[in-house]
Design a protein around this motif. Sequence first.
Motif, PDB file in Angstrom:
ATOM      1  N   UNK A  19      -8.219  49.503  34.746  1.00  0.00           N
ATOM      2  CA  UNK A  19      -9.365  49.735  33.865  1.00  0.00           C
ATOM      3  C   UNK A  19     -10.646  49.671  34.687  1.00  0.00           C
ATOM      4  N   UNK A  20     -11.491  50.670  34.533  1.00  0.00           N
ATOM      5  CA  UNK A  20     -12.760  50.755  35.255  1.00  0.00           C
ATOM      6  C   UNK A  20     -13.892  50.526  34.255  1.00  0.00           C
ATOM      7  N   UNK A  21     -14.756  49.581  34.566  1.00  0.00           N
ATOM      8  CA  UNK A  21     -15.915  49.310  33.713  1.00  0.00           C
ATOM      9  C   UNK A  21     -17.186  49.354  34.559  1.00  0.00           C
TER      10      UNK A  21
ATOM     11  N   UNK B  88     -13.859  47.978  40.415  1.00  0.00           N
ATOM     12  CA  UNK B  88     -12.398  48.081  40.443  1.00  0.00           C
ATOM     13  C   UNK B  88     -11.921  48.801  41.695  1.00  0.00           C
ATOM     14  N   UNK B  89     -12.526  49.953  42.006  1.00  0.00           N
ATOM     15  CA  UNK B  89     -12.098  50.712  43.178  1.00  0.00           C
ATOM     16  C   UNK B  89     -12.474  49.987  44.468  1.00  0.00           C
TER      17      UNK B  89
ATOM     18  N   UNK C 177     -20.610  62.854  36.146  1.00  0.00           N
ATOM     19  CA  UNK C 177     -20.998  61.442  35.987  1.00  0.00           C
ATOM     20  C   UNK C 177     -19.784  60.526  36.080  1.00  0.00           C
ATOM     21  N   UNK C 178     -18.665  60.958  35.490  1.00  0.00           N
ATOM     22  CA  UNK C 178     -17.447  60.150  35.514  1.00  0.00           C
ATOM     23  C   UNK C 178     -17.003  59.884  36.946  1.00  0.00           C
ATOM     24  N   UNK C 179     -16.993  60.914  37.786  1.00  0.00           N
ATOM     25  CA  UNK C 179     -16.562  60.740  39.173  1.00  0.00           C
ATOM     26  C   UNK C 179     -17.450  59.732  39.894  1.00  0.00           C
TER      27      UNK C 179
ATOM     28  N   UNK D 194     -16.333  52.735  30.162  1.00  0.00           N
ATOM     29  CA  UNK D 194     -15.008  52.159  30.382  1.00  0.00           C
ATOM     30  C   UNK D 194     -13.978  53.284  30.376  1.00  0.00           C
ATOM     31  N   UNK D 195     -13.131  53.297  31.398  1.00  0.00           N
ATOM     32  CA  UNK D 195     -12.140  54.356  31.545  1.00  0.00           C
ATOM     33  C   UNK D 195     -10.945  53.801  32.305  1.00  0.00           C
TER      34      UNK D 195
END
Length: 235
Positions: free
Chosen positions: A200-202, A144-145, A134-136, A207-208
């Motif tokens: 920071x990725x939201x 962000x990406x 799920x994180x990937x 959030x990671x």
Amino acid sequence: MATRLAGRLARLAGRDERPRAVVLVGLDITGFGRRAFEDQRRLRRRLYAAVGVLRAGLGRPVPHDVLDRGDGVLLLLPGGTDPLRVIRTALPALARSVDDGNRGAGEATMLLRCVVHVGHAQRDRWGWVGDDVNLVFRLLDSRTLKLRRREHPAALTVALSEPFHRLAAERLTGGAPADDDQDLRNLVKEVWQDRLTRDTFRVKEFEETAWTASVAGIPARPPAIGGPGNEKNGT
């Protein structure tokens, strides 16, 4: 081989496998849904060719699996995969391959977002599941990406998760805890022609932090004239 056979038999019997340590490489084609159907088909062929380039960049055949999601894939590799080999060789080779394939591709030009992570995943009867899977996908889909790719156009825009970044930094220090990631930053700058930035990725409730950079699809550097193996009389 025995482990893969046991897993297959477990799935056929309706049982889920145990979670296993994996390196996860997610690839997503930018703007896939806006392409004509024939272009989408060509892009998918190129995407699976990209998986082959990544695997070849690891230097030797390794067990792997692919989770297909149409406009992208998740490549699952053994947890012992060398993170520095991924950074030094596999990702630059992928960027070169994408750039080469884009020459004359017209509407089938391919730009990839990529996420590299290390964690655990479990295979059931339908595919691969787990928090790290799920994180990937969340990092791949993050604004962000996408903004990073837009602001720094390249064939390949990569996010290294915190766990993968830490593993690679520690590998450079010979296994000692990496309090300073400067060696890894220097390596990325040299082989990717870009610098890592911590972002920071939201996404929704998620959030990671992860480390992003573009990978330049430049040809491998030829040996310098007069360098080893290039003496005038060739000895």
